[in-house]
Design a protein around this motif. Structure first.
Motif, short mmCIF file in Angstrom:
data_model
loop_
_atom_site.label_atom_id
_atom_site.label_comp_id
_atom_site.label_asym_id
_atom_site.label_seq_id
_atom_site.Cartn_x
_atom_site.Cartn_y
_atom_site.Cartn_z
N VAL A 27 70.83 45.88 16.56
CA VAL A 27 69.43 46.04 16.97
C VAL A 27 69.35 46.55 18.40
N GLN A 28 68.22 47.13 18.73
CA GLN A 28 67.92 47.51 20.11
C GLN A 28 67.53 46.24 20.86
N VAL A 29 67.91 46.13 22.12
CA VAL A 29 67.56 44.96 22.94
C VAL A 29 66.69 45.41 24.11
N TYR A 30 65.62 44.68 24.32
CA TYR A 30 64.72 44.94 25.44
C TYR A 30 64.70 43.75 26.38
N LEU A 31 64.50 44.04 27.67
CA LEU A 31 64.28 43.02 28.70
C LEU A 31 62.98 43.34 29.41
N GLU A 32 62.33 42.31 29.93
CA GLU A 32 61.14 42.48 30.74
C GLU A 32 61.39 41.86 32.12
N ARG A 37 77.38 41.88 29.19
CA ARG A 37 78.19 41.40 28.08
C ARG A 37 77.33 40.75 27.00
N VAL A 38 76.37 39.91 27.41
CA VAL A 38 75.49 39.24 26.45
C VAL A 38 74.71 40.28 25.63
N ILE A 39 74.18 41.28 26.30
CA ILE A 39 73.42 42.33 25.60
C ILE A 39 74.31 43.12 24.67
N LYS A 40 75.45 43.58 25.16
CA LYS A 40 76.35 44.38 24.32
C LYS A 40 76.85 43.60 23.11
N ASP A 41 77.22 42.35 23.33
CA ASP A 41 77.71 41.52 22.22
C ASP A 41 76.61 41.30 21.18
N PHE A 42 75.41 41.04 21.63
CA PHE A 42 74.29 40.82 20.71
C PHE A 42 74.02 42.07 19.89
N LYS A 43 73.99 43.22 20.56
CA LYS A 43 73.75 44.49 19.85
C LYS A 43 74.85 44.76 18.84
N ALA A 44 76.08 44.46 19.20
CA ALA A 44 77.19 44.69 18.28
C ALA A 44 77.12 43.77 17.06
N ARG A 45 76.73 42.52 17.27
CA ARG A 45 76.63 41.57 16.16
C ARG A 45 75.50 41.91 15.20
N TRP A 46 74.37 42.36 15.73
CA TRP A 46 73.16 42.48 14.92
C TRP A 46 72.69 43.91 14.67
N LEU A 95 56.72 38.72 7.05
CA LEU A 95 57.55 39.57 7.91
C LEU A 95 57.78 40.98 7.37
N ASP A 96 57.30 41.28 6.17
CA ASP A 96 57.39 42.66 5.69
C ASP A 96 56.59 43.54 6.64
N GLY A 97 57.22 44.55 7.17
CA GLY A 97 56.55 45.43 8.12
C GLY A 97 56.73 45.01 9.57
N VAL A 98 57.31 43.83 9.82
CA VAL A 98 57.59 43.40 11.18
C VAL A 98 58.98 43.89 11.55
N CYS A 99 59.08 44.59 12.67
CA CYS A 99 60.37 45.19 13.05
C CYS A 99 60.96 44.58 14.31
N GLY A 100 60.28 43.61 14.94
CA GLY A 100 60.81 43.06 16.18
C GLY A 100 60.49 41.61 16.40
N GLY A 144 62.54 39.04 26.49
CA GLY A 144 61.48 38.57 27.38
C GLY A 144 61.79 38.79 28.85
N GLY A 145 61.09 38.06 29.67
CA GLY A 145 61.22 38.20 31.12
C GLY A 145 61.88 36.99 31.75
N GLY A 146 61.75 36.90 33.05
CA GLY A 146 62.33 35.79 33.80
C GLY A 146 63.76 36.04 34.23
N HIS A 147 64.28 37.24 33.97
CA HIS A 147 65.65 37.60 34.37
C HIS A 147 65.59 38.07 35.83
N HIS A 148 66.17 37.32 36.72
CA HIS A 148 66.07 37.63 38.15
C HIS A 148 67.19 38.58 38.56
N ILE A 149 67.26 39.74 37.89
CA ILE A 149 68.42 40.63 37.99
C ILE A 149 68.61 41.27 39.36
N THR A 150 67.60 41.29 40.21
CA THR A 150 67.75 41.89 41.53
C THR A 150 68.08 40.87 42.61
#
Length: 197
Positions: A148-153, A137-146, A77-82, A120-126
């Motif tokens: 890290v930047q969070v991405y969705l597809e 809330r899930v994204i904000k809480d995760f970012k605050a805990r860790w 994992l040295d050099g792995v950032c995501g 990842g994907g599969g989020h049926h946000i529309t």
């Protein structure tokens, strides 16, 4: 192929430790020669099933979708950032919330070493009724805990019902049923539209 990808990419994600081990030196070598930094990510198996479609479920028997925690070789994992996972399929944010909890339980010791995590994907946000407040809330809480930047597809959530697939029938062949040969690429992320139904 990896050398070609290096010319056109700034980030490459791997689906196994053996891929990472095999190609990381090639990518580093390319970066050393070209001066271009190429970031690396790895796909993990969240070891938590939410999907109803086995084809998209990394926890399905025989799935090749991501590395399980017991198989992840930390020395690579040295050099792995995501980290990336994908286990949802047209689902709401409650499924994501449970998945995040499962990932934190199994991979929490690695998340803090990363600069991003891709949910990842599969989020049926529309979809009408999707719980956007929970997602936020899930994204904000995760970012605050860790930290890290969070991405969705969101994929299908963005493209569903947005237009028409125009194609020409090139031929019709008979097997057990009549089958149309078209000038369109079904596997180019159209399985939900054409293959699955």
């Amino acid at each position: 192929d990896i050398e070609e990808l290096c010319r056109t990419s700034d980030h490459i994600l791997f689906n196994s430790c053996s891929q990472l081990e095999r190609f990381q030196p090639v990518i580093r070598g390319y970066g050393g020669r070209s001066g271009k930094e190429i970031k690396l990510g790895i796909r993990i198996n969240p070891e938590h099933s939410e999907g109803a479609v086995e084809m998209y479920d990394p926890c399905a028997p025989g799935s090749r979708l991501g590395i399980r925690r017991e198989q992840l070789q930390e020395n690579l994992l040295d050099g792995v950032c995501g980290l990336h996972w994908h286990n949802l399929c047209e689902q709401d944010s409650d499924c994501l919330e449970r998945t995040v909890a499962a990932v934190e339980k199994r991979f929490g010791d690695l998340i803090g070493r990363m600069s991003y995590v891709n949910f990842g994907g599969g989020h049926h946000i529309t979809r009408p009724g999707y719980d956007l407040k929970r997602l936020i809330r899930v994204i904000k809480d995760f970012k605050a805990r860790w930290g890290v930047q969070v991405y969705l597809e969101p994929g299908e959530a963005v493209a569903l019902n947005c237009g028409y697939l125009v194609s020409t029938v090139l031929d019709v062949i008979r097997a057990d049923i009549d089958m149309a040969i078209i000038d369109g690429s079904v596997p180019a992320h159209m399985p939900d539209v054409l293959e699955m139904p």
